[in-house]
Write an enzyme that holds these catalytic residues in place. Structure first.
Site: not given
Ligand SMILES: [Zn+2]
Ligand SMILES: [Zn+2]
Length: 664
Positions: A333, A362, A380, A382, A384, A464, A510
């Site tokens: 992010c 992680r 991910q 991912d 945004h 969320k 996100h």
């Molecule tokens: Zn994010």
């Protein structure tokens, strides 16, 4: 004596002395506890307030929790009976069972579990009533004088364990446990249970603390429900992706690389690529911009984002380099934010949808690592999305639709969603939160998806939507998340120039679909029990020549399939045909294609699917077309339509004729 007003299930209201119990007011057939204004309550605990009262049957979600929780007490009771030196820690219910942690000198063996379970059955047969008592802190500390874990809970006034301002304990026979309750009225009301296994666990999940021994069990409302559950567990074992990963030669976890870091083999790498190709194509079609960001960053970025303040425990430790500290990124992010912020933005450019297949690292404790489902390196898909206030609802709606479409493509069709709303501590202003929550809610309502609202359970920076699925054997998995973030746009000072020429702060969403490619693959493998649909299968057709003289024809068939962009594999080993078919079934190849004299003469193939269905004499061109169409449509494996001659006397004798050579 004071009186209380109790509303009963039939709608009547009764005025009774305080201290009257639910058992005295309700029909308790099949009930294991009661609900007093929705609060679970012992059937024999006196009522102390005006309330609505209903019975809680064993065969309900909350009822099972009571049964499981009560069984955990019986487990601890049996263990302390058999091992008087055992110290007992905590024993909560879990999603479909319970466990209890014990401090004992040696791990429990399977024989120990049998003894313990036998002792539990005696306790259940004795029908010992559970008695509730409330104690002062000092009395409770005295009662548990030689139980250090209970004392620690009391000292920490852990309300979830029954040690809030009032400390409640439950006693049956000689066994007493600190507990909030409620319980079944007596041990005889535990309908069905079984112990499953034992494993080490740290006290409070903290590796620096005492190693305990955890016993897992399960309990249900009936022997039948227990048997169903045991069957599901067997199925889960058969579907375990860690086992499938080895059997199907997809991936492994080399100890030289380290815990939670998989290496994908060619077949597993191909499945990954197919998933990624699909995701990329979908993102391209949905108007996303593809970005790329590095795996390493200076600490500066995570200082600004705040991750180092509240997420550092989940990050890999830093590397020192040229006077700076560098971290492996745990999230993409903040980097995407830097791309947004790299120049001034106008409302005309919004929404900005930035997408990346980003691998993040992680730190997960070794105790929680689980195959691909929980790894230390996560890829991910991912994205945004930066958008204006007006665009928020529209973006969320199309995102949710996107998520569901993707999940359906992978055969996941049973959805449940959860909307997590503003917690007590939050950043941003209430008006923005209300607006984002309303947008999320509107999105869910419009989607027709079944959802629950988890009041106050959003992160402090974001409300969320979590999308959960149920897999082929009914297990629930949390998959995709849509999150509206109030913190990062503020911390990074994000802006855009509006139509009014004034500066505005964009909303940031996100979103990941797969969540983690690794975990998603684990779920998909278990959902399909390894039998991936043709579009995802590393090998789509295994060609099995009956004899060596059919190898040349097998090469022709393989070439025809490859020419259509398909993935065949010829089994040219010297084994018998039946053994080769069996190998292909074990490898979970969707189409097993047997080739013999008749096939070669007729330029045809004989097909067998994993479910055992088969069709012979399918013209090669038809098969190629059928398989290509199934792959393009991302369909399951199926037999091509029967276009051969209608079953006539001749056709039948033909089929009989073929049998000796085509014993599929
Ligand atoms: Zn994010
Ligand atoms: Zn309890």
């Amino acid at each position: 004596m004071p009186e209380v007003q109790i509303k009963l299930p039939d709608g009547s209201v009764r005025q009774v002395p305080a201290g009257t119990t639910p058992a005295e007011l309700l029909d308790t057939t099949d009930a294991v506890a009661a609900l007093v204004d929705a609060e679970p309550w012992d059937l024999r605990r006196g009522l102390d307030r005006d309330a609505t009262l209903i019975a809680l049957p064993a065969a309900s979600e909350q009822g099972r929790v009571v049964v499981r929780h009560s069984t955990a007490h019986v487990l601890a009771q049996a263990v302390t009976d058999l091992y008087p030196e055992a110290r007992y820690a905590i024993g909560p219910p879990t999603e479909d069972g319970f466990y209890y942690d014990f401090d004992v000198p040696a791990p429990f063996t399977p024989e120990d579990l049998e003894r313990i379970e036998a002792r539990m059955r005696q306790i259940v047969a004795e029908g010992q009533p559970f008695r509730r008592e409330e104690l002062s802190r000092d009395d409770a500390l005295r009662l548990f004088a030689d139980q250090p874990y209970k004392r620690e809970i009391i000292e920490a006034t852990d309300e979830s364990e029954g040690a809030g301002p009032a400390i409640s304990v439950y006693t049956n026979d000689g066994f007493v446990d600190l507990c909030r309750g409620p319980h079944v009225p007596s041990t005889a009301a535990i309908p069905a249970f079984k112990l499953l296994r034992a494993a080490g666990a740290y006290w409070r999940g903290d590796e620096s603390r005492q190693q305990l021994q955890r016993i897992y069990g399960t309990a249900w409302e009936s022997e039948e429900a227990l048997a169903d559950h045991m069957h599901r567990l067997e199925e889960a074992e058969r579907r375990d992706h860690r086992r499938l990963g080895l059997e199907l030669d997809l991936f492994h976890f080399p100890p030289e690389i380290g815990s939670g870091l998989p290496a994908f083999h060619p077949k597993g790498g191909l499945v990954r690529k197919l998933m990624e190709d699909y995701s990329r194509a979908e993102h391209e079609a949905a108007g996303y911009s593809f970005v790329w960001t590095p795996h390493l960053t200076k600490s500066t970025l995570f200082e600004i984002s705040g991750h180092l303040g509240w997420y550092a425990d989940s990050m890999y430790p830093p590397m020192e380099l040229e006077g700076a500290q560098y971290y492996l990124k745990p999230m993409n992010c903040p980097m995407h934010i830097l791309i947004y912020r790299s120049r001034g933005r106008s409302y005309r450019e919004l929404p900005q949808r930035l997408f990346e297949f980003g691998t993040v690292y992680r730190y997960e404790r070794s105790g929680v690592i689980h195959g691909l489902a929980r790894v230390r390196g996560i890829t991910q898909d991912d994205a945004h999305i930066f958008c204006s206030r007006e665009q928020l609802t529209g973006e969320l709606a199309s995102l949710l639709e996107f998520v569901l479409r993707l999940l359906r493509t992978f055969g996941l069709t049973e959805f449940e969603a959860e909307l997590a709303t503003r917690p007590e501590k939050f950043v941003g202003n209430v008006e923005e939160w209300d607006q984002a929550e309303a947008a999320l809610k509107e999105t869910l309502d419009a989607s027709g998806l079944k959802y629950v609202v988890a009041e106050g359970e959003g992160a402090f920076y974001a409300p969320k939507i979590d999308v959960h699925i149920r897999d082929a054997i009914g297990r629930r998995w949390q998959m995709s998340t849509l999150q509206v973030d109030f913190q990062l746009p503020q911390r990074f000072g994000l802006e855009y120039t509006g139509a009014d020429n004034a500066r505005h702060r964009p909303f940031m969403i996100h979103r990941d679909l797969f969540g983690s490619v690794e975990r998603f693959l684990a779920v998909v493998l278990e959902h399909y029990a390894g039998a991936l649909p043709p579009w995802l299968a590393p090998v789509q057709a295994r060609l099995v020549p009956i004899a060596d003289r059919h190898l040349a024809y097998a090469a022709v068939v393989a070439e025809a399939l490859r020419g259509a962009g398909l993935r065949p594999e010829v089994d040219s080993s010297s084994g018998r045909m039946q053994a080769k078919v069996r190998d292909a079934q074990l490898a979970k190849v969707p189409y097993i294609v047997v080739l013999g004299d008749r096939d070669e003469q007729a330029e045809a193939v004989s097909i067998r699917l994993l479910d055992g269905s088969e069709r012979r004499g399918v013209p090669l061109a038809d098969f190629v077309q059928h398989l290509a169409a199934a792959v393009a449509a991302k369909d399951h494996a199926s037999l091509p339509p029967d276009t051969g001659p209608k079953p006539s006397a001749e056709g039948l004798s033909n089929a009989v004729d073929q049998k000796p050579g085509h014993n599929l």
